[in-house]
Motif scaffolding. Sequence first.
Motif, short mmCIF file in Angstrom:
data_model
loop_
_atom_site.label_atom_id
_atom_site.label_comp_id
_atom_site.label_asym_id
_atom_site.label_seq_id
_atom_site.Cartn_x
_atom_site.Cartn_y
_atom_site.Cartn_z
N VAL A 15 15.61 11.77 -10.40
CA VAL A 15 16.40 10.57 -10.07
C VAL A 15 15.49 9.40 -9.73
O VAL A 15 15.70 8.27 -10.17
N ILE A 16 14.47 9.66 -8.92
CA ILE A 16 13.49 8.64 -8.54
C ILE A 16 12.16 9.01 -9.15
O ILE A 16 11.71 10.16 -9.06
N GLY A 17 11.53 8.04 -9.79
CA GLY A 17 10.24 8.31 -10.42
C GLY A 17 9.50 7.02 -10.72
O GLY A 17 9.83 5.96 -10.20
N LEU A 62 11.88 1.35 -1.10
CA LEU A 62 10.85 2.17 -0.46
C LEU A 62 11.49 3.37 0.26
O LEU A 62 10.96 4.49 0.20
N SER A 63 12.61 3.13 0.93
CA SER A 63 13.28 4.22 1.65
C SER A 63 13.79 5.28 0.69
O SER A 63 13.71 6.49 0.98
N GLU A 64 14.33 4.86 -0.48
CA GLU A 64 14.78 5.83 -1.48
C GLU A 64 13.61 6.69 -1.96
O GLU A 64 13.75 7.91 -2.13
N GLY A 65 12.49 6.05 -2.17
CA GLY A 65 11.30 6.78 -2.62
C GLY A 65 10.83 7.78 -1.58
O GLY A 65 10.49 8.92 -1.92
N ILE A 66 10.80 7.36 -0.30
CA ILE A 66 10.34 8.26 0.76
C ILE A 66 11.27 9.45 0.91
O ILE A 66 10.83 10.60 1.02
N VAL A 67 12.60 9.17 0.90
CA VAL A 67 13.58 10.25 1.03
C VAL A 67 13.44 11.24 -0.12
O VAL A 67 13.44 12.47 0.09
N HIS A 68 13.32 10.72 -1.34
CA HIS A 68 13.22 11.59 -2.51
C HIS A 68 11.92 12.41 -2.49
O HIS A 68 11.93 13.61 -2.81
N MET A 69 10.82 11.76 -2.11
CA MET A 69 9.55 12.48 -2.07
C MET A 69 9.58 13.57 -1.00
O MET A 69 9.06 14.68 -1.21
N THR A 70 10.18 13.27 0.16
CA THR A 70 10.30 14.27 1.22
C THR A 70 11.07 15.49 0.72
O THR A 70 10.69 16.64 0.98
N GLN A 71 12.14 15.23 -0.04
CA GLN A 71 12.94 16.32 -0.59
C GLN A 71 12.14 17.12 -1.61
O GLN A 71 12.22 18.36 -1.65
N GLN A 72 11.36 16.42 -2.43
CA GLN A 72 10.53 17.10 -3.42
C GLN A 72 9.50 18.01 -2.76
O GLN A 72 9.24 19.14 -3.21
N GLU A 123 0.83 -1.21 0.00
CA GLU A 123 0.00 0.00 0.00
C GLU A 123 0.87 1.26 0.00
O GLU A 123 0.59 2.22 -0.72
N ALA A 124 1.93 1.23 0.85
CA ALA A 124 2.84 2.38 0.90
C ALA A 124 3.53 2.58 -0.44
O ALA A 124 3.69 3.71 -0.92
N HIS A 125 3.92 1.45 -1.06
CA HIS A 125 4.57 1.50 -2.38
C HIS A 125 3.62 2.09 -3.42
O HIS A 125 4.00 2.94 -4.24
N SER A 126 2.35 1.63 -3.37
CA SER A 126 1.35 2.14 -4.32
C SER A 126 1.10 3.63 -4.12
O SER A 126 0.95 4.39 -5.09
N GLU A 127 1.03 4.05 -2.84
CA GLU A 127 0.82 5.46 -2.53
C GLU A 127 1.99 6.30 -3.03
O GLU A 127 1.80 7.41 -3.55
N LEU A 128 3.21 5.79 -2.86
CA LEU A 128 4.39 6.51 -3.35
C LEU A 128 4.33 6.68 -4.86
O LEU A 128 4.64 7.74 -5.40
N ILE A 129 3.93 5.60 -5.55
CA ILE A 129 3.83 5.66 -7.01
C ILE A 129 2.82 6.72 -7.43
O ILE A 129 3.08 7.54 -8.33
N ARG A 130 1.67 6.74 -6.74
CA ARG A 130 0.64 7.74 -7.06
C ARG A 130 1.17 9.15 -6.79
O ARG A 130 0.92 10.08 -7.56
N GLY A 131 1.92 9.29 -5.67
CA GLY A 131 2.47 10.59 -5.34
C GLY A 131 3.54 11.04 -6.33
O GLY A 131 3.59 12.21 -6.72
N PHE A 132 4.39 10.12 -6.78
CA PHE A 132 5.46 10.48 -7.70
C PHE A 132 4.94 10.87 -9.08
O PHE A 132 5.59 11.60 -9.82
N ARG A 133 3.77 10.38 -9.43
CA ARG A 133 3.19 10.77 -10.71
C ARG A 133 2.92 12.28 -10.75
O ARG A 133 2.98 12.91 -11.81
N ASP A 134 2.63 12.83 -9.57
CA ASP A 134 2.35 14.26 -9.50
C ASP A 134 3.59 15.09 -9.21
O ASP A 134 3.71 16.22 -9.68
#
Length: 253
Positions: A117-119, A234-244, A99-110
């Motif tokens: 680097v991460i998308g 997952l951690s790379e995605g969270i770190v990158h999204m936090t930075q974004q 679920e967290a992975h899916s939410e990250l994917i939805r968030g990264f689309r925006d």
Amino acid sequence: MNPNHKIESDKLADWLAKKIVEEIEKRANEMAKQKNEELKKVRKEKNEELKKVRKELKQIITDKDKMLKKVMKEKKEELEKGNSALITKERQSTYELQEAHSELIRGFRDLSGEGSVIGVKRMGEVDEKPFLKVCEQRFNGENVGLQHAMLCSEWQKNINDSAWYPFKLVVTGEKMKEVVDDEDEKLKKMSEEWGEDVKNAVTTALEELNDFNPSGRYSVPALWNFEHGRKATLSEGIVHMTQQIKNLKRQRT
């Protein structure tokens, strides 16, 4: 002494001696019989005691065996309950991670932009760049866009076609693995017609489908590390999204 008297006396002595011997033998036999009867009685008593002891031991062993089986059954039930709880917890954790992975994917689309680097990458979706390059080399003007679109569409359709299965099994170490078969006739013909780069683009898409969606032949989104060319953690995605998100906040202030 009268000889006759002497004879009679000897006979009497022999008779007495015989009687004494018979009496002694009789008493000896009686004593032996008595001792034998006593021995039989003792043996019988000892056998009865032994049977009793054996019966008691058998009962003790039976009771211990029942107790051991009961303890083992209880321990088994405890282990099964614990294992069931662990499996449930593991499934719940896996579901939450998905679920967290899916939410990250939805968030990264925006949030993710060009060159991020991460998308999100569509696994099993053919890379159009090699197709565009070869179309630019072979066609001119407006035909380039049309031929490029048709070629990409045709091969994406082939990739998604479950009737086409260009894979083979190979042994890697101690495991069997499915890889794209370079000797597949359709792939060989495509390489001859459109070049190795286009073939590699199709091969990569097929491999991605086999790795990320082996039960279906359609592309799926995956969190991707474009810098290292691999699936992002997952951690790379969270770190990158936090930075974004931090960057967006700075831009708004």
